[in-house]
Scaffold this motif. Sequence first.
Motif, PDB file in Angstrom:
ATOM      1  N   MET A  46       0.873  -1.177   0.000  1.00  0.00           N
ATOM      2  CA  MET A  46       0.000   0.000   0.000  1.00  0.00           C
ATOM      3  C   MET A  46       0.907   1.222   0.000  1.00  0.00           C
ATOM      4  SD  MET A  46      -3.256  -0.965   0.228  1.00  0.00           S
ATOM      5  CE  MET A  46      -4.251   0.287   1.019  1.00  0.00           C
ATOM      6  N   ILE A  47       0.486   2.256  -0.707  1.00  0.00           N
ATOM      7  CA  ILE A  47       1.227   3.517  -0.681  1.00  0.00           C
ATOM      8  C   ILE A  47       0.248   4.628  -0.351  1.00  0.00           C
ATOM      9  CG2 ILE A  47       1.038   3.891  -3.180  1.00  0.00           C
ATOM     10  CD1 ILE A  47       3.903   5.212  -2.930  1.00  0.00           C
ATOM     11  N   THR A  48       0.680   5.517   0.542  1.00  0.00           N
ATOM     12  CA  THR A  48      -0.147   6.648   0.945  1.00  0.00           C
ATOM     13  C   THR A  48       0.540   7.950   0.557  1.00  0.00           C
ATOM     14  OG1 THR A  48       0.867   6.892   3.126  1.00  0.00           O
ATOM     15  CG2 THR A  48      -0.983   5.346   2.956  1.00  0.00           C
ATOM     16  N   ASP A  49      -0.251   9.010   0.583  1.00  0.00           N
ATOM     17  CA  ASP A  49       0.333  10.327   0.342  1.00  0.00           C
ATOM     18  C   ASP A  49       1.377  10.636   1.407  1.00  0.00           C
ATOM     19  OD1 ASP A  49      -1.605  10.578   2.364  1.00  0.00           O
ATOM     20  OD2 ASP A  49      -2.719  12.158   1.335  1.00  0.00           O
ATOM     21  N   ARG A  50       1.167  10.141   2.598  1.00  0.00           N
ATOM     22  CA  ARG A  50       2.135  10.330   3.683  1.00  0.00           C
ATOM     23  C   ARG A  50       3.436   9.571   3.410  1.00  0.00           C
ATOM     24  NH1 ARG A  50       3.939   8.776   8.723  1.00  0.00           N
ATOM     25  NH2 ARG A  50       4.078  10.489  10.205  1.00  0.00           N
ATOM     26  N   THR A  57       9.931  12.454  -0.286  1.00  0.00           N
ATOM     27  CA  THR A  57      10.187  13.884  -0.423  1.00  0.00           C
ATOM     28  C   THR A  57      11.139  14.387   0.658  1.00  0.00           C
ATOM     29  OG1 THR A  57       8.004  14.168  -1.399  1.00  0.00           O
ATOM     30  CG2 THR A  57       9.106  16.156  -0.621  1.00  0.00           C
ATOM     31  N   SER A  58      10.894  13.996   1.905  1.00  0.00           N
ATOM     32  CA  SER A  58      11.756  14.482   2.992  1.00  0.00           C
ATOM     33  C   SER A  58      13.182  13.952   2.879  1.00  0.00           C
ATOM     34  CB  SER A  58      11.162  14.115   4.352  1.00  0.00           C
ATOM     35  OG  SER A  58      11.238  12.719   4.573  1.00  0.00           O
ATOM     36  N   ALA A  59      13.354  12.842   2.166  1.00  0.00           N
ATOM     37  CA  ALA A  59      14.691  12.274   1.969  1.00  0.00           C
ATOM     38  C   ALA A  59      15.336  12.783   0.679  1.00  0.00           C
ATOM     39  CB  ALA A  59      14.602  10.748   1.939  1.00  0.00           C
ATOM     40  N   GLY A  60      14.637  13.659  -0.040  1.00  0.00           N
ATOM     41  CA  GLY A  60      15.202  14.243  -1.251  1.00  0.00           C
ATOM     42  C   GLY A  60      15.150  13.348  -2.469  1.00  0.00           C
ATOM     43  N   MET A  61      14.300  12.334  -2.462  1.00  0.00           N
ATOM     44  CA  MET A  61      14.203  11.444  -3.615  1.00  0.00           C
ATOM     45  C   MET A  61      13.467  12.140  -4.761  1.00  0.00           C
ATOM     46  SD  MET A  61      13.145   7.920  -1.736  1.00  0.00           S
ATOM     47  CE  MET A  61      14.374   6.763  -1.203  1.00  0.00           C
ATOM     48  N   ALA A  62      13.940  11.956  -5.974  1.00  0.00           N
ATOM     49  CA  ALA A  62      13.323  12.556  -7.152  1.00  0.00           C
ATOM     50  C   ALA A  62      12.045  11.790  -7.506  1.00  0.00           C
ATOM     51  CB  ALA A  62      14.291  12.528  -8.320  1.00  0.00           C
TER      52      ALA A  62
END
Length: 144
Positions: A46-50, A57-62
């Motif tokens: 499962m993937i969430t917006d969180r 995003t917080s880890a700087g992944m593109a």
Amino acid sequence: MSIRDIMTRDVQIVGPNESIRKAAQLMDQLNVGVLPVCDGEKLVGMITDRDITVRATSAGMAPDQCKVSEVMTTEPRYCYEDDPVNEVSRLMGGQQIRRVPVVDRDKRLVGIVSLGDLATDAKDERTVESALEQISTPSEPDRT
């Protein structure tokens, strides 16, 4: 009453090799915050917006290079379509989760059930109240 009576069918999915940008765009189009991740018909996560925000995003992944499989929750909690509503409500409350994928006995995704589904369709108000109370209890930070 079983989960098949209240679940949402025709759930949109995302593949594990798709980019998180694609997952986020799909969430935006559908106005949802979670997507089941399937490899074919088999639920693999499962993937969430969180997940996208906190793990990528917080880890700087593109967003175009990061795959869903890198940030999704693996081994998600799920229920079977013939499980009783009160049993799934207890699962949701105990695990503090608002949405649970629904699979058939061959573990193919057939739907999803949300706290909202319980609130609007379940007949036992106490079951819904208990799940909401447990889900809403603040949890401890997962880091020290």
